[in-house]
Design a protein around this motif. Structure first.
Motif, PDB file in Angstrom:
ATOM      1  N   CYS A   1       5.705  12.499  12.560  1.00 14.11           N
ATOM      2  CA  CYS A   1       4.532  12.668  13.420  1.00 14.11           C
ATOM      3  C   CYS A   1       3.575  11.504  13.156  1.00 14.11           C
ATOM      4  CB  CYS A   1       3.853  14.003  13.135  1.00 14.11           C
ATOM      5  SG  CYS A   1       2.399  14.292  14.165  1.00 14.11           S
ATOM      6  N   LEU A   2       3.415  10.628  14.121  1.00 12.13           N
ATOM      7  CA  LEU A   2       2.606   9.426  13.918  1.00 12.13           C
ATOM      8  C   LEU A   2       1.125   9.726  13.756  1.00 12.13           C
ATOM      9  CD1 LEU A   2       4.311   6.937  16.404  1.00 12.13           C
ATOM     10  CD2 LEU A   2       4.643   7.164  13.933  1.00 12.13           C
ATOM     11  N   THR A   3       0.681  10.903  14.194  1.00  8.25           N
ATOM     12  CA  THR A   3      -0.739  11.220  14.016  1.00  8.25           C
ATOM     13  C   THR A   3      -1.112  11.278  12.535  1.00  8.25           C
ATOM     14  OG1 THR A   3      -0.225  13.583  14.131  1.00  8.25           O
ATOM     15  CG2 THR A   3      -0.893  12.505  16.173  1.00  8.25           C
ATOM     16  N   MET A   4      -0.112  11.480  11.674  1.00  4.71           N
ATOM     17  CA  MET A   4      -0.373  11.518  10.231  1.00  4.71           C
ATOM     18  C   MET A   4      -0.901  10.187   9.730  1.00  4.71           C
ATOM     19  SD  MET A   4       2.382  13.549   7.941  1.00  4.71           S
ATOM     20  CE  MET A   4       3.642  12.364   8.381  1.00  4.71           C
ATOM     21  N   TYR A   5      -0.470   9.106  10.352  1.00  5.84           N
ATOM     22  CA  TYR A   5      -0.769   7.777   9.824  1.00  5.84           C
ATOM     23  C   TYR A   5      -1.996   7.133  10.463  1.00  5.84           C
ATOM     24  CZ  TYR A   5       4.035   8.662   8.496  1.00  5.84           C
ATOM     25  OH  TYR A   5       5.173   9.250   7.994  1.00  5.84           O
ATOM     26  N   LYS A   6      -2.662   7.825  11.383  1.00  7.40           N
ATOM     27  CA  LYS A   6      -3.844   7.255  12.027  1.00  7.40           C
ATOM     28  C   LYS A   6      -5.049   7.164  11.095  1.00  7.40           C
ATOM     29  CE  LYS A   6      -4.925   8.077  16.228  1.00  7.40           C
ATOM     30  NZ  LYS A   6      -5.302   8.754  17.488  1.00  7.40           N
ATOM     31  N   PRO A   7      -5.365   8.220  10.304  1.00  6.11           N
ATOM     32  CA  PRO A   7      -6.490   8.084   9.373  1.00  6.11           C
ATOM     33  C   PRO A   7      -6.187   7.018   8.312  1.00  6.11           C
ATOM     34  CG  PRO A   7      -5.924  10.389   9.705  1.00  6.11           C
ATOM     35  CD  PRO A   7      -4.835   9.600  10.310  1.00  6.11           C
ATOM     36  N   PRO A   8      -7.126   6.127   8.017  1.00  9.21           N
ATOM     37  CA  PRO A   8      -6.874   5.042   7.051  1.00  9.21           C
ATOM     38  C   PRO A   8      -6.383   5.544   5.690  1.00  9.21           C
ATOM     39  CG  PRO A   8      -8.909   4.639   8.239  1.00  9.21           C
ATOM     40  CD  PRO A   8      -8.452   6.010   8.638  1.00  9.21           C
ATOM     41  N   ALA A   9      -6.942   6.653   5.209  1.00 12.18           N
ATOM     42  CA  ALA A   9      -6.543   7.152   3.889  1.00 12.18           C
ATOM     43  C   ALA A   9      -5.075   7.572   3.885  1.00 12.18           C
ATOM     44  CB  ALA A   9      -7.432   8.325   3.483  1.00 12.18           C
ATOM     45  N   LEU A  10      -4.647   8.250   4.945  1.00  5.97           N
ATOM     46  CA  LEU A  10      -3.252   8.684   5.021  1.00  5.97           C
ATOM     47  C   LEU A  10      -2.321   7.497   5.266  1.00  5.97           C
ATOM     48  CD1 LEU A  10      -3.536  12.020   7.046  1.00  5.97           C
ATOM     49  CD2 LEU A  10      -3.187  11.724   4.602  1.00  5.97           C
ATOM     50  N   PHE A  11      -2.779   6.540   6.070  1.00  5.42           N
ATOM     51  CA  PHE A  11      -1.964   5.336   6.290  1.00  5.42           C
ATOM     52  C   PHE A  11      -1.736   4.615   4.958  1.00  5.42           C
ATOM     53  CE2 PHE A  11      -1.262   0.892   7.089  1.00  5.42           C
ATOM     54  CZ  PHE A  11      -0.414   0.859   8.172  1.00  5.42           C
ATOM     55  N   ASP A  12      -2.794   4.485   4.166  1.00  4.10           N
ATOM     56  CA  ASP A  12      -2.678   3.776   2.881  1.00  4.10           C
ATOM     57  C   ASP A  12      -1.781   4.519   1.900  1.00  4.10           C
ATOM     58  OD1 ASP A  12      -4.332   1.818   3.847  1.00  4.10           O
ATOM     59  OD2 ASP A  12      -6.154   2.602   2.896  1.00  4.10           O
ATOM     60  N   ALA A  13      -1.759   5.835   2.007  1.00  2.00           N
ATOM     61  CA  ALA A  13      -0.975   6.621   1.051  1.00  2.00           C
ATOM     62  C   ALA A  13       0.462   6.826   1.503  1.00  2.00           C
ATOM     63  CB  ALA A  13      -1.636   7.981   0.826  1.00  2.00           C
ATOM     64  N   LEU A  14       0.691   6.929   2.831  1.00  2.00           N
ATOM     65  CA  LEU A  14       1.988   7.372   3.325  1.00  2.00           C
ATOM     66  C   LEU A  14       2.775   6.319   4.090  1.00  2.00           C
ATOM     67  CD1 LEU A  14       0.927  10.927   4.587  1.00  2.00           C
ATOM     68  CD2 LEU A  14       1.875  10.285   2.370  1.00  2.00           C
ATOM     69  N   LEU A  15       2.174   5.156   4.353  1.00  2.00           N
ATOM     70  CA  LEU A  15       2.920   4.121   5.072  1.00  2.00           C
ATOM     71  C   LEU A  15       2.786   2.743   4.424  1.00  2.00           C
ATOM     72  CD1 LEU A  15       4.775   3.687   7.443  1.00  2.00           C
ATOM     73  CD2 LEU A  15       2.776   3.315   8.902  1.00  2.00           C
ATOM     74  N   ARG A  16       1.584   2.411   3.983  1.00  2.00           N
ATOM     75  CA  ARG A  16       1.370   1.094   3.384  1.00  2.00           C
ATOM     76  C   ARG A  16       2.277   0.824   2.173  1.00  2.00           C
ATOM     77  NH1 ARG A  16      -2.758  -2.579   3.765  1.00  2.00           N
ATOM     78  NH2 ARG A  16      -4.076  -1.092   4.905  1.00  2.00           N
ATOM     79  N   PRO A  17       2.532   1.818   1.258  1.00  2.00           N
ATOM     80  CA  PRO A  17       3.414   1.525   0.110  1.00  2.00           C
ATOM     81  C   PRO A  17       4.787   1.018   0.528  1.00  2.00           C
ATOM     82  CG  PRO A  17       2.246   3.576  -0.257  1.00  2.00           C
ATOM     83  CD  PRO A  17       1.959   3.180   1.156  1.00  2.00           C
ATOM     84  N   ALA A  18       5.305   1.509   1.654  1.00  4.58           N
ATOM     85  CA  ALA A  18       6.612   1.029   2.128  1.00  4.58           C
ATOM     86  C   ALA A  18       6.500  -0.392   2.657  1.00  4.58           C
ATOM     87  CB  ALA A  18       7.139   1.954   3.214  1.00  4.58           C
ATOM     88  N   LEU A  19       5.414  -0.702   3.368  1.00  2.00           N
ATOM     89  CA  LEU A  19       5.222  -2.049   3.902  1.00  2.00           C
ATOM     90  C   LEU A  19       5.086  -3.078   2.783  1.00  2.00           C
ATOM     91  CD1 LEU A  19       2.692  -1.082   6.715  1.00  2.00           C
ATOM     92  CD2 LEU A  19       4.994  -1.979   7.085  1.00  2.00           C
ATOM     93  N   GLU A  20       4.423  -2.688   1.718  1.00  8.07           N
ATOM     94  CA  GLU A  20       4.163  -3.625   0.633  1.00  8.07           C
ATOM     95  C   GLU A  20       5.250  -3.618  -0.439  1.00  8.07           C
ATOM     96  OE1 GLU A  20       0.288  -2.594  -0.788  1.00  8.07           O
ATOM     97  OE2 GLU A  20      -0.741  -3.446   0.967  1.00  8.07           O
ATOM     98  N   ASN A  21       6.241  -2.767  -0.292  1.00  9.23           N
ATOM     99  CA  ASN A  21       7.336  -2.704  -1.265  1.00  9.23           C
ATOM    100  C   ASN A  21       8.340  -3.821  -0.963  1.00  9.23           C
ATOM    101  OD1 ASN A  21       9.574  -2.145  -2.822  1.00  9.23           O
ATOM    102  ND2 ASN A  21       9.665   0.016  -2.310  1.00  9.23           N
ATOM    103  N   PRO A  22       8.464  -4.822  -1.829  1.00  8.05           N
ATOM    104  CA  PRO A  22       9.358  -5.954  -1.532  1.00  8.05           C
ATOM    105  C   PRO A  22      10.838  -5.577  -1.543  1.00  8.05           C
ATOM    106  CG  PRO A  22       8.515  -6.105  -3.780  1.00  8.05           C
ATOM    107  CD  PRO A  22       7.782  -4.966  -3.130  1.00  8.05           C
TER     108      PRO A  22
END
Length: 242
Positions: free
Chosen positions: A115-136
């Protein structure tokens, strides 16, 4: 000490019976006792051997009972030692477990029916999507999403593009979803096996509000679980059909 143990292990009742029998036979041959006495002694020896066998039988039954109890205990211990196929994660640990899963993932990561609505709030985006983006260690991020979420994807895409590692995010695969599950699948850098975070749409696993649907309970599916191969088959079928 060794000699003492050997003496204790000898069957003295059988030895005594043999000695008595030999003595009686010799005495009967020497006509020192009558035949009736020899017969009586023979019957007594037979009774003695019968009693000994009965004791042995009871001892064997007790031993078999103890062995059966030990086997049951061993099976219970064995079951307790087997790792679970899935670990239930409650509301208090979802964010922590999800962040750790993304941070330790490697290779291709697939997001299915999230559910993409989970990632709209900045806090949830940083916790639930950003770690994957920044994981080399994560080389590719693929989203398999219901067509109804195209608008939401366009809304969070600028935030994704602003993050390091955005180039590994592929164009989503749009599907007509028929599943009631949501999956995040990737290899674990720690175990080398494919693992998954599984959630279900609807109560009691998903909490819904007017703004978004948020998982309340998720399952961490371990790499040895047979569910993993089934999940990979589901994802492959959707990608091929799309």
């Amino acid at each position: 000490m060794v000699h003492t143990k050997r003496l204790l292990n000898l069957e003295w009742d059988a030895i005594a019976g043999v000695i008595a029998a030999v003595t009686a036979i010799v005495m009967e041959l020497l006509h020192l006792i009558q035949g009736e006495v020899l017969l009586t002694l023979t019957v007594a020896l037979i009774a003695l051997l019968f009693l000994r066998d009965m004791r042995r039988e009871r001892a064997m039954e007790r031993l078999e009972g103890r062995l059966a109890a030990v086997q049951v205990s061993l099976r219970e211990i064995e079951v307790g030692l087997l790792p679970p196929d899935a670990v239930l994660i409650g509301p208090n640990r979802i964010r922590k477990v999800s962040t750790e899963f993304l941070a330790h993932a490697s290779g291709e990561m697939i997001w299915f029916n999230v559910c993409l609505t989970m990632y709209k709030p900045p806090a949830l985006f940083d916790a639930l999507l950003r770690p994957a983006l920044e994981n080399p260690r994560i080389t590719t991020m693929r989203f398999i999403l219901d067509k109804d979420q195209r608008r939401l994807w366009e809304e969070i895409l600028p935030t994704i593009r602003a993050c390091p590692g955005a180039d590994k995010v592929q164009e989503p695969t749009w599907i007509d979803n028929q599943e009631s599950i949501s999956l995040i699948v990737a290899d674990s850098a720690a175990t080398g096996r494919t693992e998954a975070l599984l959630s279900f749409w609807g109560e009691p696993f998903m909490a819904r509000s007017t703004e978004r649907s948020v998982p309340r309970y998720i399952f961490h599916i371990q790499g040895h679980s047979e569910l993993i191969s089934r999940f990979l088959e589901i994802l492959r079928n959707y990608r091929l059909s799309a």
